[in-house]
Scaffold this active site. Structure first.
Site: not given
Ligand code: ADP
Ligand code: MG
Length: 139
Positions: A11, A51, A114, A117, A128
């Protein structure tokens, strides 16, 4: 266990911190190979499409703004149980909850920014991967 492919994205936060080599190296050390790779600066429409499953979430707008803020690296990782292996290497979504040594524990600043992905199932991995790569680009 089966040989699988999964989509990985480095990212904008991690790309901006010059962490490409460390993250790609980690995948290779863990036995995953890079079947395809490209650096991309996502448009708003591309980020929203990727997304789309999160469209109704309160963080959707923030997420798309972040993902379009700077370039990403999109990759297809291949190996034994690649979907779960990548999720294990990445760690929990929230770096505060991620296990020691995971990419998000090491490199992520927040639950939003974070670092990486990873597809969450083989079905979503196929969707994807097809979003970013043609079959003929996977080697
Ligand atoms: P992951 O990437 O671990 O699969 P999710 O699919 O739940 O997590 O969420 C997609 C992405 O959205 C996350 O990696 C993060 O960048 C963002 N995200 C998820 N939850 C939050 C939150 N509470 N606040 C801000 N950004 C979030
Ligand atoms: Mg996810």
């Amino acid at each position: 266990m089966a040989r699988q492919r999964t989509l990985s994205i480095i990212k904008p936060d991690a790309t901006g911190k010059n962490l490409l080599g460390k993250i790609i190296g980690r995948f290779e050390e863990e036995g995953l190979r890079i079947a395809a790779m490209r650096k991309v600066h996502l448009s708003r429409a591309e980020a929203e499409g990727f997304y789309a499953v999160h469209r109704e979430r309160p963080f959707f707008d923030e997420l798309c703004t972040f993902m379009t803020s700077a370039p990403c690296v999109v990759m297809v990782l291949e190996g034994e149980d690649a979907v779960a292996a990548n999720r294990r290497i990445m760690g929990e979504t929230n770096p505060a909850e991620a296990a020691e040594g995971t990419l998000r524990k090491l490199y992520a600043a927040s639950i939003g920014e974070n670092a990486v992905h990873g597809s969450d199932s083989p079905e979503n991995a196929a969707i994807e991967i097809a979003y970013f790569f043609r079959t003929t680009e996977l080697h």
